[in-house]
Design a protein around this motif. Structure first.
Motif, short mmCIF file in Angstrom:
data_model
loop_
_atom_site.label_atom_id
_atom_site.label_comp_id
_atom_site.label_asym_id
_atom_site.label_seq_id
_atom_site.Cartn_x
_atom_site.Cartn_y
_atom_site.Cartn_z
N GLY B 53 0.80 -1.22 0.00
CA GLY B 53 0.00 0.00 0.00
C GLY B 53 0.83 1.27 0.00
O GLY B 53 0.39 2.31 -0.47
N LEU B 423 -11.13 -15.08 -2.69
CA LEU B 423 -9.73 -15.52 -2.79
C LEU B 423 -9.52 -16.55 -3.89
O LEU B 423 -8.47 -16.57 -4.53
CB LEU B 423 -9.29 -16.07 -1.42
CG LEU B 423 -7.82 -16.37 -1.23
CD1 LEU B 423 -6.96 -15.16 -1.57
CD2 LEU B 423 -7.54 -16.80 0.20
N VAL B 426 -8.57 -14.95 -6.94
CA VAL B 426 -7.22 -14.37 -6.91
C VAL B 426 -6.19 -15.46 -7.16
O VAL B 426 -5.27 -15.28 -7.97
CB VAL B 426 -6.94 -13.70 -5.54
CG1 VAL B 426 -5.54 -13.12 -5.49
CG2 VAL B 426 -7.98 -12.62 -5.26
N TYR B 541 -6.25 3.37 7.71
CA TYR B 541 -6.59 2.73 6.42
C TYR B 541 -5.96 3.52 5.28
O TYR B 541 -5.37 2.96 4.35
CB TYR B 541 -8.11 2.72 6.31
CG TYR B 541 -8.73 1.98 5.13
CD1 TYR B 541 -9.20 0.68 5.28
CD2 TYR B 541 -8.89 2.60 3.90
CE1 TYR B 541 -9.82 0.02 4.22
CE2 TYR B 541 -9.49 1.95 2.84
CZ TYR B 541 -9.96 0.66 3.00
OH TYR B 541 -10.57 0.01 1.94
N GLY B 545 -2.58 2.56 2.81
CA GLY B 545 -2.87 2.39 1.38
C GLY B 545 -3.75 1.19 1.09
O GLY B 545 -3.63 0.56 0.04
N CYS B 546 -4.68 0.87 1.99
CA CYS B 546 -5.58 -0.27 1.76
C CYS B 546 -6.36 -0.07 0.47
O CYS B 546 -6.72 -1.04 -0.21
CB CYS B 546 -6.54 -0.44 2.93
SG CYS B 546 -5.75 -0.48 4.55
N GLY B 587 -8.24 -7.21 -3.71
CA GLY B 587 -8.99 -7.88 -2.66
C GLY B 587 -10.46 -7.50 -2.85
O GLY B 587 -10.79 -6.70 -3.71
N LEU B 590 -14.95 -3.54 0.29
CA LEU B 590 -15.11 -3.48 1.75
C LEU B 590 -16.23 -2.55 2.18
O LEU B 590 -16.36 -2.25 3.37
CB LEU B 590 -13.79 -3.04 2.41
CG LEU B 590 -12.57 -3.97 2.25
CD1 LEU B 590 -11.36 -3.40 2.96
CD2 LEU B 590 -12.87 -5.37 2.78
N HIS B 602 -10.87 -9.88 12.47
CA HIS B 602 -10.05 -8.80 11.90
C HIS B 602 -8.68 -8.74 12.57
O HIS B 602 -7.66 -8.50 11.92
CB HIS B 602 -10.77 -7.46 12.05
CG HIS B 602 -11.94 -7.32 11.13
ND1 HIS B 602 -11.80 -7.28 9.77
CD2 HIS B 602 -13.27 -7.23 11.38
CE1 HIS B 602 -13.00 -7.17 9.21
NE2 HIS B 602 -13.91 -7.14 10.16
N HIS B 605 -6.70 -11.51 11.15
CA HIS B 605 -6.47 -11.26 9.72
C HIS B 605 -5.40 -10.20 9.50
O HIS B 605 -4.54 -10.32 8.63
CB HIS B 605 -7.80 -10.84 9.08
CG HIS B 605 -7.74 -10.72 7.59
ND1 HIS B 605 -7.97 -9.53 6.94
CD2 HIS B 605 -7.50 -11.63 6.60
CE1 HIS B 605 -7.87 -9.72 5.62
NE2 HIS B 605 -7.57 -10.99 5.39
N PRO B 609 -2.89 -12.49 7.39
CA PRO B 609 -4.11 -12.83 6.63
C PRO B 609 -4.26 -14.31 6.35
O PRO B 609 -5.38 -14.80 6.20
CB PRO B 609 -3.94 -12.05 5.32
CG PRO B 609 -3.02 -10.94 5.66
CD PRO B 609 -2.10 -11.45 6.71
N SER B 613 -7.50 -16.68 6.02
CA SER B 613 -7.71 -16.89 4.59
C SER B 613 -6.47 -17.57 3.99
O SER B 613 -5.60 -16.90 3.45
CB SER B 613 -7.95 -15.56 3.88
OG SER B 613 -8.74 -14.70 4.66
N SER B 616 -3.84 -16.34 1.18
CA SER B 616 -4.09 -14.93 0.87
C SER B 616 -2.80 -14.19 0.48
O SER B 616 -1.73 -14.47 1.01
CB SER B 616 -4.70 -14.23 2.08
OG SER B 616 -4.86 -12.85 1.81
N MET B 618 -2.81 -10.89 0.68
CA MET B 618 -2.85 -9.61 1.39
C MET B 618 -1.66 -9.52 2.33
O MET B 618 -1.30 -10.49 2.97
CB MET B 618 -4.16 -9.47 2.16
CG MET B 618 -4.22 -8.22 2.99
SD MET B 618 -5.89 -7.82 3.52
CE MET B 618 -5.54 -7.16 5.14
N TYR B 621 -0.03 -7.01 8.67
CA TYR B 621 0.18 -5.69 9.27
C TYR B 621 0.50 -5.81 10.75
O TYR B 621 -0.17 -5.20 11.59
CB TYR B 621 -1.05 -4.81 9.06
CG TYR B 621 -1.26 -4.43 7.61
CD1 TYR B 621 -0.66 -3.29 7.08
CD2 TYR B 621 -2.02 -5.22 6.76
CE1 TYR B 621 -0.82 -2.94 5.75
CE2 TYR B 621 -2.19 -4.88 5.42
CZ TYR B 621 -1.59 -3.75 4.93
OH TYR B 621 -1.75 -3.40 3.61
#
Lengths: 63, 705
Positions: B53, B423, B426, B541, B545-546, B587, B590, B602, B605, B609, B613, B616, B618, B621
């Motif tokens: 991000g 996913l 992806v 967020y 850079g989500c 992704g 949202l 969350h 995740h 992630p 998932s 993933s 992603m 963080y």
């Protein structure tokens, strides 16, 4: 495709207005071009080619 | 009339040329890194400074403003001096321009990596840098107009008009798009919210493509292509026609980035119609360029730099055909938010901008060093590496886009989504992402070879720092010239004003009604301002850079409402200072993520992630779990938002810290009940608060009905 343009519940006035404005603009540019002399256009398009001569290769320090 | 002796400043041209090479390699390397992270997330080294991000804007701004920007200045400074038969107005201003621009680039890289971002795409830099950009741009403008005024050539060649249009329009775009209210040294809020903000951003974003990546390059083409081919442009009249039509029409096309969104429909349709019309002037330019080479094709075969120009023009033609196609609603419905757009912009950036810059560098550097290119063979290798690179980049991404776009929309006979898990779609395209990275690597290796070749060229020659020239001085005109455009071509200021009017019309017709007529953004009574903690979460967020991977805009299609829930309404965004609709779904969307998962989901995740998932891509963080939230900044933010029009009560800012802590404690308690030990000071708590709020105001509404 044209339905996208015409079915706007009264908002097509923005669109028609915009298109007319472009049309008018385009016509003005067209008239200008129509009246432009050919030799002038020729002369302008030569511009980038003009300055090439031997002299250009020199640095002012060397003069 | 007398002959005057003077000199051209080649040193400034050379300096911008070197900067082009340095930032080109830097920006593309960062891009390659980002591309690799999309299939190997661990390549972000799990530090916040190199997470996807944050490096995405470094890549985009790096290649647009640092690489292409310096290349534009190099070409403008070279061609303008010669076309106007005058040295640049002020050597001092040239230097300030050069060093100012380079400092801005360095400052941008550092601040973007630190997460100081305003989130407007292609204008992410925070307000102090915005101010610096405007100052340096104006310095460039003064230097340019100063040169025009002291010129020794009465009429301005078409390249110069393109430069003038570039200068004024970029100034207008950048300033309007950057009106912000600073909250602190490196944080601000745009004064626009939601739909209006989106419209301004894409009016800017689209026209950055038009007036930073297109008009200056057409100007460059009109000067350097005749030089390289040693013949004049095919049609001067065509250049006039396509110049005026291009700048007039381009400015209207921005809304095609927002089709099927909550933007008023008539604005969307205006964008579509003008986008389609745009084919004509764009192809006018391409055809004028290609036909200039008529009768010179033998030269093209033997000269790599002309090959670069031909591919550049071809890519321009392809990208400007594809753009209007993507603006058709039916095509857009499938292609938008997919990798198609990424492929589209790279055909333009790698092909049109990159290749033209390479062609010009190969022509220009030997000239100002009074030598020949060190190795033609290497430039030929560069050409083929670059061309292969573009193919390897674009084709897999088109493929990925079609595959994924169709998977998103596929239903089972029973009427449920066939690929309900995002996913899955992806993971399906990861091999294509790998091929794309190979394409990028090929392209980059070509650029590195070019840098080597040019450095060798510089070493074998000697820079003609001040090139000797002479020309007749210019006497004031006495006779009135016939022909309107002819007169216009010697009146730079009038010319600029007319260009300005041409570009302002489109922007005004689109924006004024959206801003002034309240019926264009219907309000929804149940939509309430964010709480202080949610504002903090929202800013995290933005910082991370989500929105580089997630959209917040559910379009009114069955395939989207089945996946994400009720489609998004304009009235839901009225408190979104800045809008976060995003432009790419790496992704899932949202906008209605609120209350979909428990808080603990969350928490896990974001920590990693793949816990929730598996597979993933992603990024993780982990720093959000350990870094402390800056509660002290809350009142300032609330106050700023109140000024911008968010209806908080008068003393709300003063009790906002208390309020935020109360909400945080609730989340911490809930996490504790689910075996997660943390405390309310951590950033993750604010982010969870924000995510759990998203899109829920309308859900409440539906429940109570």
């Amino acid at each position: 495709m044209f339905k996208q343009i015409t079915n706007l519940n009264g908002d097509e006035r923005y669109l028609i207005f915009s298109l007319l404005m472009f049309l008018a603009f385009f016509i003005i540019v067209g008239i200008m071009l129509f009246r432009m002399k050919k030799d002038y256009a020729e002369q302008m398009s030569q511009m980038p080619l003009e300055e090439d001569n031997e002299i250009n290769k020199m640095d002012t320090e060397n003069l | 009339m007398q002959i005057e002796k003077f000199s051209y400043d080649n040193k400034i041209v050379r300096n911008f040329g070197i900067a082009t090479l340095v930032w080109g390699i830097t920006g593309m390397t960062v891009g390659l890194l980002a591309a690799i992270q999309l299939f190997w997330p661990f390549m972000n080294f799990e530090t916040q400074y190199t997470t996807f991000g944050r490096i995405r804007p470094i890549h985009t701004n790096g290649v647009i403003f640092a690489f292409v920007g310096n290349a534009i200045f190099m070409s403008v400074y070279y061609s303008m001096q010669r076309l106007l038969k005058a040295r640049m107005y002020s050597d001092f201003l040239s230097k300030v321009h050069f060093w100012g621009w380079q400092s801005i680039i360095v400052a941008s890289i550092i601040t973007l990596a630190m997460g100081f971002t305003s989130s407007h795409e292609y204008a992410e830099m925070e307000w102090p840098i915005d101010i610096a950009v405007v100052v340096v741009w104006v310095i460039f403008g003064i230097n340019m107009f100063g040169t025009i005024i002291k010129r020794r050539e009465r009429h301005m060649y078409v390249a110069i008009w393109f430069y003038i249009a570039t200068f004024v329009t970029v100034a207008v775009l950048y300033i309007v798009n950057s009106v912000q209210l600073p909250v602190s040294g490196w944080k601000s809020y745009y004064i626009y919210a939601g739909v209006q903000d989106a419209l301004v951003q894409w009016w800017y974003g689209h026209n950055a493509v038009a007036f930073f990546l297109t008009t200056p390059f057409l100007g460059m083409m009109y000067y350097f292509l005749p030089k390289m081919a040693n013949r004049p442009i095919y049609s001067y009249k065509l250049s006039i026609l396509h110049f005026w039509s291009l700048i007039f029409i381009y400015i209207w096309a921005g809304p095609h980035h927002l089709l099927y969104t909550a933007l008023p429909e008539w604005v969307q349709n205006l964008g579509v119609v003008f986008s389609i019309m745009l084919i004509a002037p764009s192809w006018g330019g391409m055809i004028n360029g290609l036909l200039t080479l008529r009768g010179a094709w033998d030269k093209v075969r033997s000269e790599p730099m002309l090959k670069f120009m031909v591919v550049a023009l071809t890519c321009y033609g392809m990208a400007t055909f594809e753009g209007p196609m993507l603006a058709l609603k039916q095509v857009n419905a499938i292609a938008h938010f997919t990798d198609w757009i990424v492929a589209h912009v790279h055909v333009g950036a790698l092909g049109w901008n990159g290749f033209m810059v390479f062609g010009i560098l190969y022509w220009l550097i030997p000239r100002i060093y009074n030598t020949t290119l060190y190795s033609k063979k290497l430039s030929s290798i560069h050409f083929w590496l670059g061309t292969l690179g573009i193919l390897f980049y674009a084709i897999p991404l088109y493929w990925a886009a079609v595959v994924q776009g169709l998977m998103w929309k596929e239903f089972t006979p029973e009427g449920t989504l066939k690929y309900g898990n995002f996913l899955t779609t992806v993971l399906q395209i990861l091999p294509m992402y790998m091929m794309r990275a190979v394409g990028g690597a090929l392209y980059l290796s070509g650029v590195i070879i070019m840098a080597f070749n040019l450095v060798k060229t510089m070493k074998q020659g000697k820079l003609i720092a001040n090139e000797y020239a002479e020309a007749m001085s210019l006497e004031p005109t006495i006779v009135k010239e016939r022909g309107i455009h002819r007169r216009l071509e010697r009146k730079p200021v009038l010319f600029m004003v007319l260009a300005l009017i041409a570009i302002l019309i489109g922007g005004m017709v689109e924006m004024m009604p959206t801003f002034m007529i309240s019926s264009n953004v219907p309000t929804i009574a149940s939509v309430k301002p964010y709480t202080p903690l949610e504002i903090q979460g929202r800013d995290i967020y933005i910082r991370e850079g989500c929105m580089g991977c997630h959209t917040q805009m559910i379009r009114p299609f069955r395939s989207e409402t089945a996946r994400y829930g009720e489609y998004s309404k304009a009235g839901e965004y009225v408190y979104d200072y800045t809008y976060l609709w995003g432009s790419k779904r790496t992704g899932p969307d949202l906008h209605r993520i609120g209350q979909k998962y428990p808080n603990k989901w969350h928490y896990d995740h974001m920590l990693d992630p793949t816990i929730t998932s598996p597979g993933s891509i992603m990024p993780a963080y982990p720093w959000l779990l350990t870094q402390d939230l800056d509660y002290a900044s809350t009142p300032g933010k609330i106050r700023a938002l109140t000024i911008l029009g968010v209806p908080y009560t008068t003393d709300y800012a003063d009790k906002s810290i208390e309020e935020a802590r109360r909400q945080a404690d609730l989340i911490v308690k809930d996490l504790e009940a689910n075996q997660v030990k943390t405390d309310s000071d951590k950033e993750i708590i604010a982010l969870i608060a924000y995510l759990q709020r998203l899109g829920t105001d309308i859900k409440v509404n539906a429940d109570t009905k």
